[in-house]
Every structure is written in structure tokens, then in C-alpha cells.
Design an enzyme around this catalytic site. Structure first.
Site, PDB file in Angstrom:
ATOM      1  N   GLY A 295      49.094 -19.612  53.760  1.00 43.99           N
ATOM      2  CA  GLY A 295      49.652 -18.842  54.860  1.00 43.99           C
ATOM      3  C   GLY A 295      48.574 -18.111  55.626  1.00 43.99           C
ATOM      4  O   GLY A 295      47.890 -18.675  56.483  1.00 43.99           O
ATOM      5  N   GLY A 296      48.389 -16.828  55.311  1.00 45.42           N
ATOM      6  CA  GLY A 296      47.488 -15.968  56.074  1.00 45.42           C
ATOM      7  C   GLY A 296      46.092 -16.533  56.274  1.00 45.42           C
ATOM      8  O   GLY A 296      45.524 -16.423  57.365  1.00 45.42           O
TER       9      GLY A 296
ATOM     10  N   GLU B  44      55.467 -21.529  45.078  1.00 47.81           N
ATOM     11  CA  GLU B  44      55.061 -20.307  45.762  1.00 47.81           C
ATOM     12  C   GLU B  44      55.787 -19.122  45.140  1.00 47.81           C
ATOM     13  O   GLU B  44      56.920 -18.796  45.565  1.00 47.81           O
ATOM     14  CB  GLU B  44      55.399 -20.392  47.253  1.00 47.81           C
TER      15      GLU B  44
ATOM     16  N   SER C 173      48.726 -16.298  48.552  1.00 44.72           N
ATOM     17  CA  SER C 173      47.451 -15.580  48.600  1.00 44.72           C
ATOM     18  C   SER C 173      46.248 -16.442  48.217  1.00 44.72           C
ATOM     19  O   SER C 173      45.290 -15.946  47.619  1.00 44.72           O
ATOM     20  CB  SER C 173      47.508 -14.317  47.722  1.00 44.72           C
TER      21      SER C 173
ATOM     22  N   GLU D  74      60.834 -17.623  52.662  1.00 40.34           N
ATOM     23  CA  GLU D  74      61.214 -16.805  53.818  1.00 40.34           C
ATOM     24  C   GLU D  74      62.453 -17.367  54.509  1.00 40.34           C
ATOM     25  O   GLU D  74      63.248 -16.611  55.065  1.00 40.34           O
ATOM     26  CB  GLU D  74      60.009 -16.699  54.776  1.00 40.34           C
TER      27      GLU D  74
ATOM     28  N   GLY E 258      51.493 -13.357  50.621  1.00 41.00           N
ATOM     29  CA  GLY E 258      51.062 -12.320  51.553  1.00 41.00           C
ATOM     30  C   GLY E 258      50.736 -10.990  50.901  1.00 41.00           C
ATOM     31  O   GLY E 258      50.593  -9.978  51.594  1.00 41.00           O
TER      32      GLY E 258
ATOM     33  N   ASN F  27      50.350 -23.117  56.700  1.00 37.28           N
ATOM     34  CA  ASN F  27      51.647 -22.679  57.232  1.00 37.28           C
ATOM     35  C   ASN F  27      51.393 -21.469  58.118  1.00 37.28           C
ATOM     36  O   ASN F  27      51.161 -20.370  57.623  1.00 37.28           O
ATOM     37  CB  ASN F  27      52.581 -22.330  56.062  1.00 37.28           C
ATOM     38  N   TRP F  28      51.435 -21.706  59.421  1.00 35.81           N
ATOM     39  CA  TRP F  28      51.107 -20.618  60.359  1.00 35.81           C
ATOM     40  C   TRP F  28      52.248 -19.622  60.486  1.00 35.81           C
ATOM     41  O   TRP F  28      52.089 -18.578  61.134  1.00 35.81           O
ATOM     42  CB  TRP F  28      50.751 -21.195  61.729  1.00 35.81           C
ATOM     43  N   LYS F  29      53.403 -19.945  59.951  1.00 35.84           N
ATOM     44  CA  LYS F  29      54.581 -19.064  60.043  1.00 35.84           C
ATOM     45  C   LYS F  29      54.821 -18.675  61.516  1.00 35.84           C
ATOM     46  O   LYS F  29      54.568 -19.478  62.410  1.00 35.84           O
ATOM     47  CB  LYS F  29      54.424 -17.858  59.108  1.00 35.84           C
TER      48      LYS F  29
ATOM     49  N   HIS G 244      61.197 -22.878  52.331  1.00 38.47           N
ATOM     50  CA  HIS G 244      60.263 -21.767  52.102  1.00 38.47           C
ATOM     51  C   HIS G 244      61.063 -20.524  51.712  1.00 38.47           C
ATOM     52  O   HIS G 244      62.180 -20.318  52.206  1.00 38.47           O
ATOM     53  CB  HIS G 244      59.446 -21.513  53.372  1.00 38.47           C
TER      54      HIS G 244
END
Ligand code: 13P
Length: 249
Positions: free
Chosen positions: A230-231, A164, A209, A97, A170, A10-12, A95
Site C-alpha cells: 500500500g503506502g 493482509e 506495512s 477496506e 498502514g 495498491n494505490w488505494k 480487500h
């Protein structure tokens, strides 16, 4: 039989056009013959160039959100049919977010999931508790409510659920394998209550993470069928070791 494992990046709201193409190219060239399903979910504006680079590499494409409608007066939104038109196989829905930034409710997410499946996409439905909810001992109740509210009655094979925990996203904080196992076993049981044995076809991803350094122990947990990253999905150097860990699990 356990479903085929899935790892989705997930590149967000990260990357630019060139870095998206460079990363997609690196993944397309280096995934080789892994025995897991692999997907990337770029920002919607970069889906098209990434789709071109991925070509027939076997790396699937996913959106990060979709509207419930096929088309219409919804400024700024993207429909599931548009995602499918660009070659997407997956779409992330609900998600945390989006739940936070856009006030999405379980009912919204359920409707988006239904629309996504109707467009032929597989939906990655996200659930997860806040730190306050975990500390109050409410984790399983929160997950049960989110699953009941967000996951529609649908073909289980088209459904993916990502656990999640919000406090792990993150932050570098990861639940213990015991905590992950507890939630994943609970989710499987909840889904079996609704879908019967068909629930075993629903991939249950862990997200929050995930890194190369912790991937192997997370993938060894029962009922963890992959990861939503993610990251660490933003560079091939970080992402490919996670893919390799899942492939070896
Ligand atoms: P991080 O891997 O950066 O913690 O993000 C997880 C996530 O939100 C994936 O959807």
C-alpha cells in the site's frame, strides 16, 4: 515448482492524474529486466492514463475492485470486463477496506472473483484477521473461513491470495516472520486440500506495512510468493527497493 513471484502496488484512493502518470513512468523506466511480475492498481479513474504510460513496459495494470455483473444498472460500479478493456490483467477483490467500508461478505467476494476470472482477469483475493481475532487465537480459523468463503473453485493459475492482517495495514506493525510463515503454510495446506497440487500455482502474497527495510526478510519466508504493497507503493523511491528485494529473493 514455485510460481513466479508477484509484487502489486495498491494505490488505494491516493494520487492524482499527474502524479499517477509520473509514478507509472518511473516504474516503467526502472523495472528493467526483473524476474518477477509487477503490477500497479491505481484508482479506477486513473487506470486509463496509467495504462497509456505503462505501454509495453511489462508493468501490469490492476483494478482495486469490480462488480459481479458485466454491465447494467449499477451506478458507480466498474465491471471486470471494463477493467480488462482498459488493459488490466489483475483485480484486487475483498480487500479488508472494502469488507469494512462496503460491508462485502465472503459470498460477495467469491462472486466478484468468479466474475473477474470469467472476464479473463487474475484475481488477488484478500484475507486477514483483525487484532482482536489474533489476540483471541482465532487467526487460522478466520483465514480458513475466508478462504473457503471467498475463493471459488477455479483455475488456480488465475488466483492470487493476499494475506493482509488488518492490524498491520498502514500501521507500521508487521507480524513476525514466524507468524507470516504460519499463516502462509496454513493457506497453502488449505488450498491443497481443495485444489490438490494445482494449489502450488496460486501466488500467496503478504501485505501490511511492507517497506524496503523489511522486504527481504518477509520474502525469505516459505510460501511467500510476493507482496501487496500500500503506502510504500506510492513513490518509486519506496517501491523499487521492495521490487529489488523480491527479485533477489
Ligand atoms: P500498507 O502497505 O500501507 O500497510 O497497505 C497494505 C495494503 O492494504 C495493501 O493492499
Amino acid at each position: 515448482m514455485a510460481p513466479r513471484a508477484l509484487i502489486a502496488g495498491n494505490w488505494k484512493m491516493n494520487m492524482d492524474r499527474v502524479s499517477s502518470e509520473v509514478l507509472a513512468s518511473a516504474l516503467a523506466q526502472n523495472v528493467g529486466s526483473v524476474a518477477v511480475d509487477l503490477a500497479v492498481c491505481p484508482p479506477s479513474v486513473y487506470l486509463s492514463p496509467v495504462s497509456v504510460v505503462l505501454g509495453s513496459s511489462g508493468v501490469a495494470l490492476g483494478g482495486q475492485d469490480c462488480h459481479t455483473a458485466q454491465n447494467g444498472a449499477h451506478t458507480g460500479d466498474v465491471s471486470p470486463e471494463m477493467l480488462a478493456d482498459l488493459g488490466c490483467t489483475y483485480v484486487i477483490v475483498g480487500h479488508s477496506e472494502r469488507r469494512t467500508d462496503h460491508g462485502e461478505s465472503d459470498a460477495d467476494i467469491r462472486a466478484k472473483t468468479t466474475a473477474a476470472l470469467a472476464a479473463g482477469l487474475r484475481a488477488i483475493v484478500c484475507v486477514g484477521e483483525s487484532l482482536a481475532q489474533r489476540e483471541a487465537g482465532e487467526t487460522l480459523a478466520v483465514i480458513a473461513a475466508q478462504l473457503a468463503g471467498s475463493v471459488p473453485d477455479a483455475d488456480p493459475a488465475a488466483l492470487v491470495v493476499a494475506y493482509e492482517p488488518i492490524w498491520a495495514i498502514g500501521t507500521g506493525k508487521v507480524p513476525t516472520t514466524g507468524q507470516i510463515g504460519e499463516v502462509h503454510a496454513f493457506m497453502r495446506a488449505q488450498l491443497r486440500d481443495r485444489f490438490g497440487e494445482g494449489a502450488d500455482a496460486i501466488r500467496l502474497l503478504y501485505g501490511g506495512s511492507v517497506k524496503g527495510a523489511n522486504a527481504a526478510e518477509i520474502f525469505a519466508v516459505n510460501d511467500v510468493d510476493g507482496a501487496l504493497v500500500g503506502g510504500a507503493s506510492l513513490t518509486a523511491a519506496d517501491f523499487l527497493p521492495i521490487v529489488a528485494a523480491l527479485d533477489a529473493a
